[in-house]
Design a protein around this motif. Structure first.
Motif, PDB file in Angstrom:
ATOM      1  N   UNK A  24       0.824  -1.203   0.000  1.00 47.90           N
ATOM      2  CA  UNK A  24       0.000   0.000   0.000  1.00 47.90           C
ATOM      3  C   UNK A  24       0.861   1.257   0.000  1.00 47.90           C
ATOM      4  N   UNK A  25       0.377   2.286  -0.638  1.00 48.28           N
ATOM      5  CA  UNK A  25       0.933   3.627  -0.451  1.00 48.28           C
ATOM      6  C   UNK A  25      -0.241   4.537  -0.107  1.00 48.28           C
ATOM      7  N   UNK A  26       0.031   5.571   0.658  1.00 51.43           N
ATOM      8  CA  UNK A  26      -1.047   6.456   1.072  1.00 51.43           C
ATOM      9  C   UNK A  26      -0.558   7.894   0.956  1.00 51.43           C
ATOM     10  N   UNK A  27      -1.252   8.676   0.178  1.00 45.87           N
ATOM     11  CA  UNK A  27      -0.883  10.074   0.021  1.00 45.87           C
ATOM     12  C   UNK A  27      -1.465  10.850   1.204  1.00 45.87           C
ATOM     13  N   UNK A  28      -0.598  11.149   2.169  1.00 40.04           N
ATOM     14  CA  UNK A  28      -1.115  11.760   3.402  1.00 40.04           C
ATOM     15  C   UNK A  28      -1.654  13.167   3.171  1.00 40.04           C
ATOM     16  N   UNK A  29      -1.212  13.803   2.077  1.00 40.70           N
ATOM     17  CA  UNK A  29      -1.709  15.152   1.850  1.00 40.70           C
ATOM     18  C   UNK A  29      -3.157  15.147   1.382  1.00 40.70           C
ATOM     19  N   UNK A  30      -3.657  13.977   1.015  1.00 42.55           N
ATOM     20  CA  UNK A  30      -5.064  13.944   0.613  1.00 42.55           C
ATOM     21  C   UNK A  30      -5.898  13.003   1.473  1.00 42.55           C
ATOM     22  N   UNK A  31      -5.256  12.141   2.264  1.00 43.64           N
ATOM     23  CA  UNK A  31      -6.019  11.191   3.083  1.00 43.64           C
ATOM     24  C   UNK A  31      -6.884  11.941   4.075  1.00 43.64           C
ATOM     25  N   UNK A  32      -8.197  11.634   4.097  1.00 44.85           N
ATOM     26  CA  UNK A  32      -9.091  12.370   4.989  1.00 44.85           C
ATOM     27  C   UNK A  32      -9.419  11.587   6.257  1.00 44.85           C
ATOM     28  N   UNK A  33      -8.808  10.436   6.418  1.00 40.27           N
ATOM     29  CA  UNK A  33      -9.008   9.682   7.656  1.00 40.27           C
ATOM     30  C   UNK A  33     -10.437   9.243   7.890  1.00 40.27           C
ATOM     31  N   UNK A  34     -11.118   8.816   6.829  1.00 44.40           N
ATOM     32  CA  UNK A  34     -12.547   8.516   6.931  1.00 44.40           C
ATOM     33  C   UNK A  34     -12.818   7.096   7.387  1.00 44.40           C
ATOM     34  N   UNK A  66      -8.719   0.298  -1.619  1.00 39.68           N
ATOM     35  CA  UNK A  66      -8.379   1.384  -2.544  1.00 39.68           C
ATOM     36  C   UNK A  66      -9.594   1.748  -3.399  1.00 39.68           C
ATOM     37  N   UNK A  67     -10.486   0.766  -3.624  1.00 39.44           N
ATOM     38  CA  UNK A  67     -11.683   1.056  -4.405  1.00 39.44           C
ATOM     39  C   UNK A  67     -12.603   2.047  -3.689  1.00 39.44           C
ATOM     40  N   UNK A  68     -12.690   1.898  -2.367  1.00 40.40           N
ATOM     41  CA  UNK A  68     -13.666   2.712  -1.647  1.00 40.40           C
ATOM     42  C   UNK A  68     -13.069   3.998  -1.094  1.00 40.40           C
ATOM     43  N   UNK A  69     -11.810   4.262  -1.379  1.00 39.35           N
ATOM     44  CA  UNK A  69     -11.149   5.438  -0.812  1.00 39.35           C
ATOM     45  C   UNK A  69     -11.695   6.693  -1.493  1.00 39.35           C
ATOM     46  N   UNK A  70     -12.386   7.578  -0.744  1.00 36.25           N
ATOM     47  CA  UNK A  70     -13.009   8.733  -1.428  1.00 36.25           C
ATOM     48  C   UNK A  70     -12.003   9.654  -2.112  1.00 36.25           C
ATOM     49  N   UNK A  71     -10.888  10.041  -1.465  1.00 33.29           N
ATOM     50  CA  UNK A  71      -9.965  10.925  -2.199  1.00 33.29           C
ATOM     51  C   UNK A  71      -8.956  10.159  -3.048  1.00 33.29           C
ATOM     52  N   UNK A  72      -9.075   8.853  -3.131  1.00 33.67           N
ATOM     53  CA  UNK A  72      -8.117   8.042  -3.905  1.00 33.67           C
ATOM     54  C   UNK A  72      -6.697   8.210  -3.404  1.00 33.67           C
ATOM     55  N   UNK A  73      -6.553   8.353  -2.109  1.00 29.94           N
ATOM     56  CA  UNK A  73      -5.183   8.535  -1.595  1.00 29.94           C
ATOM     57  C   UNK A  73      -4.514   7.187  -1.349  1.00 29.94           C
ATOM     58  N   UNK A  74      -5.313   6.187  -1.009  1.00 28.55           N
ATOM     59  CA  UNK A  74      -4.750   4.862  -0.727  1.00 28.55           C
ATOM     60  C   UNK A  74      -4.629   4.095  -2.040  1.00 28.55           C
ATOM     61  N   UNK A  75      -3.443   3.604  -2.310  1.00 22.52           N
ATOM     62  CA  UNK A  75      -3.205   2.888  -3.570  1.00 22.52           C
ATOM     63  C   UNK A  75      -2.306   1.682  -3.300  1.00 22.52           C
ATOM     64  N   UNK A  76      -2.207   0.824  -4.285  1.00 18.30           N
ATOM     65  CA  UNK A  76      -1.253  -0.275  -4.205  1.00 18.30           C
ATOM     66  C   UNK A  76      -0.141  -0.016  -5.203  1.00 18.30           C
ATOM     67  N   UNK A  77       1.096  -0.299  -4.793  1.00 17.55           N
ATOM     68  CA  UNK A  77       2.213  -0.087  -5.719  1.00 17.55           C
ATOM     69  C   UNK A  77       2.781  -1.444  -6.134  1.00 17.55           C
ATOM     70  N   UNK A  78       3.737  -1.395  -7.056  1.00 15.36           N
ATOM     71  CA  UNK A  78       4.270  -2.656  -7.598  1.00 15.36           C
ATOM     72  C   UNK A  78       5.183  -3.372  -6.625  1.00 15.36           C
ATOM     73  N   UNK A  79       5.782  -2.624  -5.710  1.00 10.41           N
ATOM     74  CA  UNK A  79       6.686  -3.224  -4.720  1.00 10.41           C
ATOM     75  C   UNK A  79       5.946  -4.297  -3.925  1.00 10.41           C
ATOM     76  N   UNK A  80       6.536  -5.464  -3.777  1.00  9.25           N
ATOM     77  CA  UNK A  80       5.766  -6.513  -3.099  1.00  9.25           C
ATOM     78  C   UNK A  80       6.653  -7.503  -2.349  1.00  9.25           C
ATOM     79  N   UNK A  81       7.892  -7.128  -2.011  1.00 12.75           N
ATOM     80  CA  UNK A  81       8.739  -8.118  -1.355  1.00 12.75           C
ATOM     81  C   UNK A  81       9.151  -7.629   0.026  1.00 12.75           C
ATOM     82  N   UNK A  82       8.906  -8.437   1.016  1.00 13.36           N
ATOM     83  CA  UNK A  82       9.260  -8.101   2.388  1.00 13.36           C
ATOM     84  C   UNK A  82       9.499  -9.405   3.121  1.00 13.36           C
ATOM     85  N   UNK A  83      10.721  -9.625   3.560  1.00 20.42           N
ATOM     86  CA  UNK A  83      11.030 -10.840   4.310  1.00 20.42           C
ATOM     87  C   UNK A  83      11.425 -10.441   5.723  1.00 20.42           C
TER      88      UNK A  83
END
Lengths: 293, 130, 178, 368
Positions: free
Chosen positions: B42-52, B97-114
C-alpha cells in the motif's frame, strides 16, 4: 603403489560421479528451459550431508544397507580398469574379470534390501521390491551382451576384451549386442522410462525414503560412483576403453549425455511394463546378436 | 495397441531446447518488469487522506487499524487518523483502494518483504503522492 | 418433459432453464422417483441446505439436472431444525452419499439409510455443527485465537472526529472568551 | 496362501497427490484392494465466512475456492448475484469475462498438463507448460493486478478497463501457444511411453456415468459431448463458435486427448473474442447502494463449465446485506469420492497419481 593407485581411482570416480551428477542436473535443466544449479552444488550437497546428523534410527541393520551398497560401488570401481593400457589406474582388474564385476553389480541392491527392510517404511520396501524385480529384467539383456563380448574376445579379462577392439570397437562390430546392453544400461542408471525404484509420485524416494544425514550422503556418493563405474563398464566393453584420461572423460561423457537426454523425454513405465519391455526388446536384440556371432 | 516408431522417436525433438536460451530469470540479478497496477504494497498520500476509515470498514479481514498521526499534513483529515495494515491478514483484494473517497490509498508494484518475526508485519503505507 | 412436471406439480419458473418445486419430507422419495422415471431430470448434481433460523427450519435443495445438462430442477424440502433426519438418496444416486455426509457434518442432519455418515472434513468435532446459524464464527475465533500484538493503538474514527470537533469548538470558544 | 494387506496414506504429503488431500489405500503387493478419500486438511470455512460479510466483501473470497482456475468462481458469484438482483451486464463486460474465463481455462489446462506429465515422471513437459502458463499469468497481472487470484469479475461487470495494447499482446501470445501446442503433441500427447502408461487405465464407461453426476472431461472422454458452455449457455458463449471434443475410450489417455483438443478450442474462442469485442462501452454496472447492497429473499443456481467440469453455485439471499447461503459444488466432490474410490480398486499404486490427475481432482473446492 597399488594402494595409491586405488585411492586415485576412487577419487576420480567420486569426482567425476558428482561432476556428472551436476552436469545431469544442468543438462536436464536446459532441456526444461532452465539454467540449473552450479556444478559445485552436487559436491556441496554431498559434503553438507556428511556433516549432518541422522534424524531417524532403526537399529544397526538399517545402517548396514548404505554401507553394503557403498562397498559394492567401491569394489566395482576398483575391479574395472580405467585405461586400456599402461600400469596406472588398472586397480584390481588383474585379480578379477568381467564376471566378478557383473556379480558385484548385484551386491549393492541386495544389501540395500536388507537395510531398508528393517525400517518398516512401506514405500521403502516397495521401492526395494521394485528395484529387485527390475534388476532381474535388467540383468538378462546385459548378461547376454556381456556373454557375447566375452565370446568374441575369447576371454572374460578386461584387458583382452579391450585389446580385441583395437581395430573395430564392439559397438560397430556387434550393434545388436550394444543396443541390448545400452537399453539395459539406461535402466541401471535409473533413467526414464525405467526409473521405477525411486519414483516420487508413486513411492516417495523409494529405498532412500527413511535415510538422512551421513547415510543419505553415503547413498548419494555410492550412486554417483556406481554411475561412473557403469559408464566405465560400457566404455570398456563396447568402445574399446580409453588410452588416456582425456579419452576416458570424452567417451564416458558422450555416453552419459545420451542417457541423460533419453531420460528426460520419456515417461516412466510402471514396474510391470518396464520388466515386460526389458524382457522383450533388449533381450531379443541380445539373443539375435548372440546368434549372429 | 499399436505403437508407432514415430511416436517413440518424436519426443527426442524436445532436445532442441538445449540450443535455446533458458527462459527463466536469474532472480536476484535479473528482475521481471514491474507492472503498473499490480496489487502490491500500500501507499497512502497523506496530503489527501481524509481519515474517513472507509478502508477499515470495507476490509473483511479486519486488517486495517486507524492510528493517530502526530502532525496533520492535510487540514481535511477530520479524524487525524491514517490506516495501517496488518500484512498477516491482508489479502490484497484492493477493495480498500476502491472505496477510498480521495483516492489517496493505492497499491504499488513493490511486493517483497522478508522478516523472521511474524509480529513485525504491521505495515505503515509509504507516503507517496500518486 | 416439462409438460409432465407442469401437469403434476406446481412448478416455479425461476429462469427459462431453472425450475423449482416444493415438496414435503414425506413426498420427497416418491416425487424423486416419479420425476426420474417420467422426465429426463435423472441426475443429482448438488444437495444444498439453507438454515432459516428465524423460521425454525432447514431448507434442503435437491438440484436435479437432465442428461443433456441443459435444465436444472430444484426440489425444495423444508424440515424442522430440531427434527433433523431425512431419508437417504444413496440408493437412488451414488453421489448423494458424500453430499449427505457433508451436510450431516455441517448441519447435523441425519440421513436414514446412509452408512457413511462419519467425519468428512472435520476431525473429532464436538461443538455444534459449524454451518448452523447459531454457531458464531467470530466468537469461536476470539475464543481460540489471539489478535496480533501491537494493534492496540487502533482508534475509533468516529470518536476521534467527535473529540476533534469538541476540541476545535473549545479552541474557538477560548479566544472569543478571552 | 494368505497375503498381507498393508494400509498406506497416499497424501496429504505426497508428490503424487493433487493438493492437500489423502487417499487411504489398502494394498496387496502393489495392487489396491480398497481406496478411501480423506479431505479436511484445507478446510477454510469459506461458505460460513461469506454468511457474515457484505456482498462486495464476500466477492474477494470466492476466487480462493479453486487455486488452478479461480475465475469460474468469480464468474459464478457474479452471475448469481446479478441474477438475484436483476442486474444486466454490458456486452463489453461480458466479452471481457469470456476472455478472462478462457485465458484461465487455458492456464488451468497447462497446469493440468504439468501435473499429468509429472505423475508419469515426464518432468520436462511440466517445466515447459508452467512457463507457458506464466506467460498467461503475466497478461493477467497486467489486466487485473494479480497473477493467480484476480478478483476481477465483479457483480455488475469487471473491475478494470483493459490496459493499452492488451488484445494485441494476447493475440501474440495465442500465436506462440498455438506453436507450442505442436511441441507438446510431440513430447507428451503422442509420446509412445505416455501412451503406454495412459491407455486402458482408469476406464470410466457406460450410460450410467450421466446419472452419477460426473462432468467435464470424464463425460467427454467417454463419448458424451456435454459442455455447459453449449448446453446451458451463460455470458456470450451461445454467440461464439467452438466444438466440444469427445473421445470414446473413457481412459486416462482419452481424457488427455480431450484436454488437448480443448486447448485449441480455447485459443479459437479467444481469437473470436479479440475480433468481436466492442471497442467502446461501459465495463461496470454500478451496484445500487454499493457497500450496503442487498439481495432479495430468493435463491438461484448458476453453473459454469470450468476446465475440469461443472462448477455450480447455489445462492440464497434473505433481504439483508449478507448472503444467507452460498453453497459451492465443484466437479471434484463427486469425482474424488464416488468416482475415484471404486475406480482405484484393482489398479496399481503407480497409477494412483495418474488417475487422480486425469479426473482433475482439486481438494480446495471439496472443502471450501
Amino acid at each position: 603403489m597399488l594402494l595409491l593407485d586405488l585411492l586415485l581411482m576412487l577419487l576420480i570416480a567420486y569426482g567425476f560421479g558428482f561432476l556428472y551428477y551436476g552436469l545431469y542436473r544442468n543438462l536436464s535443466a536446459r532441456v526444461h528451459g532452465r539454467f540449473g544449479p552450479s556444478l559445485a552444488q552436487s559436491f556441496s550437497d554431498s559434503i553438507k550431508l556428511f556433516v549432518k546428523e541422522e534424524s531417524t534410527t532403526f537399529g544397526w541393520m538399517f545402517y548396514l544397507g548404505p554401507v553394503i551398497m557403498a562397498s559394492g560401488a567401491v569394489l566395482n570401481v576398483l575391479f574395472i580398469p580405467f585405461l586400456n593400457q599402461g600400469e596406472s589406474l588398472q586397480g584390481l582388474s588383474s585379480y578379477g574379470n568381467l564376471i566378478v564385476v557383473l556379480y558385484l553389480m548385484v551386491l549393492g541392491p541386495l544389501g540395500n534390501a536388507l537395510g531398508v527392510g528393517s525400517s518398516g517404511n512401506p514405500f521403502g520396501v516397495m521401492g526395494v521390491t521394485r528395484g529387485l524385480t527390475r534388476l532381474l529384467a535388467l540383468e538378462l539383456p546385459f548378461y547376454l551382451a556381456a556373454i557375447g563380448v566375452m565370446i568374441d574376445a575369447g576371454s572374460a579379462d578386461f584387458g583382452i576384451i579391450m585389446q580385441a577392439q583395437s581395430t573395430q570397437s564392439n559397438m560397430f562390430a556387434h550393434p545388436l549386442l550394444f543396443a541390448a546392453a545400452f537399453i539395459s544400461f539406461l535402466g541401471f542408471m535409473g533413467k526414464s522410462p525405467f526409473d521405477v525404484v525411486g519414483a516420487p509420485q508413486e513411492v516417495y524416494s523409494g529405498p532412500a525414503t527413511e535415510f538422512s544425514g551421513k547415510f543419505l550422503a553415503l547413498l548419494m556418493s555410492q550412486s554417483a560412483m556406481f554411475s561412473f563405474a557403469k559408464l566405465l563398464l560400457m566404455v570398456n566393453l563396447f568402445w574399446g576403453g580409453a588410452d588416456h584420461l582425456g579419452e576416458l572423460v570424452a567417451k564416458t561423457f558422450v555416453l552419459f549425455v545420451a542417457a541423460t537426454f533419453i531420460g528426460s523425454v520419456y515417461a516412466r513405465f510402471s514396474t510391470v511394463q518396464s520388466v515386460e519391455f526389458l524382457i522383450r526388446i533388449p533381450t531379443l536384440l541380445g539373443i539375435v546378436g548372440l546368434a549372429l556371432l | 495397441m499399436k505403437f508407432e516408431l514415430k511416436n517413440s522417436l518424436a519426443p527426442l525433438s524436445a532436445l532442441s531446447k538445449i540450443f535455446e536460451h533458458p527462459q527463466t530469470l536469474c532472480y536476484p540479478e535479473v528482475k521481471s518488469e514491474t507492472v503498473s497496477g499490480y496489487r502490491g504494497f500500500h501507499i497512502n498520500d497523506l496530503s489527501t487522506c481524509i481519515g474517513c476509515a472507509n478502508c477499515q470498514d470495507v476490509c473483511m479481514n479486519e486488517a486495517i487499524d486507524m492510528i493517530a498521526i502526530d502532525k496533520d499534513k492535510n487540514p481535511k483529515n477530520n479524524s487525524g487518523c491514517i490506516p495501517r495494515i496488518d500484512y498477516g491478514r491482508c489479502c490484497w483484494c484492493s477493495l480498500c483502494t476502491d472505496v477510498c473517497p480521495p483516492d489517496s490509498l493505492k497499491l504499488e508494484s513493490e511486493c517483497i518483504w522478508a522478516d523472521d518475526d511474524a509480529n513485525r508485519f504491521l505495515y505503515q503505507p509509504k507516503d507517496k503522492p500518486c | 418433459m416439462m409438460s409432465y412436471l407442469e401437469e403434476h406439480y406446481e412448478l416455479i419458473h425461476k429462469t427459462p432453464r431453472l425450475f423449482a418445486l416444493h415438496v414435503t419430507r414425506e413426498q420427497l422419495l416418491d416425487t424423486l422417483h416419479q420425476i426420474t422415471t417420467h422426465t429426463s431430470f435423472d441426475t443429482l448434481s448438488q444437495l444444498t441446505c439453507t438454515d432459516w433460523i428465524e423460521e425454525e427450519r432447514f431448507e434442503l435443495g435437491y438440484m436435479l439436472t437432465n442428461a443433456l445438462r441443459s435444465h436444472n430442477l430444484m426440489l425444495k424440502c423444508s424440515i424442522a431444525r430440531d427434527k433433523v433426519t431425512m431419508p437417504s438418496l444413496a440408493l437412488l444416486f451414488a453421489q448423494a452419499e458424500v453430499m449427505e455426509r457433508e451436510l450431516h457434518e455441517m448441519f447435523g442432519i441425519g440421513f436414514e439409510g446412509n452408512e457413511t455418515l462419519y467425519d468428512f472434513a472435520l476431525e473429532g468435532w464436538c461443538d455444534i455443527p459449524p454451518m448452523r446459524r447459531e454457531f458464531d464464527t467470530l466468537a469461536y475465533v476470539n475464543a481460540h485465537y489471539d489478535f496480533r500484538e501491537g494493534r492496540e493503538d487502533n482508534l475509533d474514527v468516529k470518536e476521534e472526529i467527535k473529540k476533534r470537533k469538541a476540541a476545535a469548538k473549545s479552541a474557538k470558544e477560548t479566544p472569543s472568551g478571552a | 496362501m494368505e497375503r498381507k494387506v498393508i494400509t498406506i496414506y497416499h497424501g496429504p504429503q505426497h508428490p503424487g497427490i493433487t493438493g492437500n488431500m489423502s487417499v487411504e489405500l489398502d494394498l496387496m503387493g502393489e495392487t489396491i484392494t480398497r481406496a478411501r478419500t480423506h479431505v479436511g486438511y484445507l478446510h477454510r470455512g469459506f461458505e460460513k465466512l461469506i454468511e457474515r460479510r457484505t456482498i462486495i466483501q464476500a466477492f474477494t473470497i470466492v476466487c480462493r475456492i479453486c487455486v488452478p482456475e479461480p475465475d469460474p468462481n468469480e464468474a459464478n458469484f457474479a452471475l448469481a448475484v446479478e441474477r438475484l438482483a436483476g442486474i444486466e451486464v454490458s456486452e463489453r463486460a461480458s466479452y471481457i469475462r469470456v476472455m478472462v474465463l478462457e485465458m484461465a481455462r487455458l492456464g488451468a489446462q497447462l497446469l493440468w498438463m504439468a501435473g499429468q506429465s509429472g505423475s508419469v515422471g515426464l518432468g520436462t513437459v511440466g517445466q515447459w507448460s508452467i512457463y507457458d502458463r506464466d506467460l498467461i499469468l503475466d497478461l493477467f497481472e497486467q489486466l487485473t493486478g494479480g497473477r493467480v487470484y484476480h478478483m476481477y469479475i465483479y457483480p455488475g461487470g469487471v473491475r478494470r478497463e483493459l490496459p493499452d495494447g492488451f488484445l494485441e499482446r494476447l493475440s501474440a501470445l495465442l500465436d506462440y501457444l498455438q506453436k507450442r501446442l505442436d511441441a507438446y503433441d510431440r513430447l507428451f500427447f503422442d509420446n509412445a511411453s505416455f501412451q503406454k502408461r495412459a491407455i486402458g487405465v482408469g476406464v470410466v464407461r457406460g450410460e450410467e456415468v450421466l446419472r452419477r453426476g460426473f462432468s467435464g472431461q470424464v463425460l467427454r472422454g467417454c463419448g458424451f459431448a456435454r459442455d455447459l458452455r453449449r448446453d446451458n449457455p451463460y455470458l456470450l458463449y451461445d454467440q461464439l463458435e467452438f466444438d466440444i471434443p469427445t473421445q470414446s475410450a473413457g481412459d486416462v489417455y482419452a481424457r488427455a486427448l480431450v484436454r488437448r483438443a480443448e486447448m485449441r478450442e480455447s485459443i479459437r474462442i479467444l481469437r473470436q473474442v479479440i475480433a468481436q469485442m466492442p471497442e467502446e462501452g461501459a465495463i461496470m454496472q454500478k451496484l445500487p447502494k454499493h457497500r450496503k447492497f442487498t439481495l432479495p429473499k430468493e435463491d438461484t443456481y448458476v453453473a459454469v463449465e470450468s476446465a475440469r467440469g461443472e462448477f455450480g453455485y447455489y445462492m440464497a439471499g434473505d433481504g439483508s446485506e449478507m448472503i444467507r447461503r452460498m453453497q459451492v459444488k465443484g466437479p471434484s466432490l463427486i469425482h474424488a469420492f464416488s468416482l475415484l474410490e471404486p475406480l482405484l480398486v484393482g489398479e496399481e499404486l503407480s497409477n494412483v497419481a495418474l488417475i487422480m490427475n486425469s479426473l482433475g481432482i482439486c481438494p480446495p473446492e471439496i472443502e471450501r
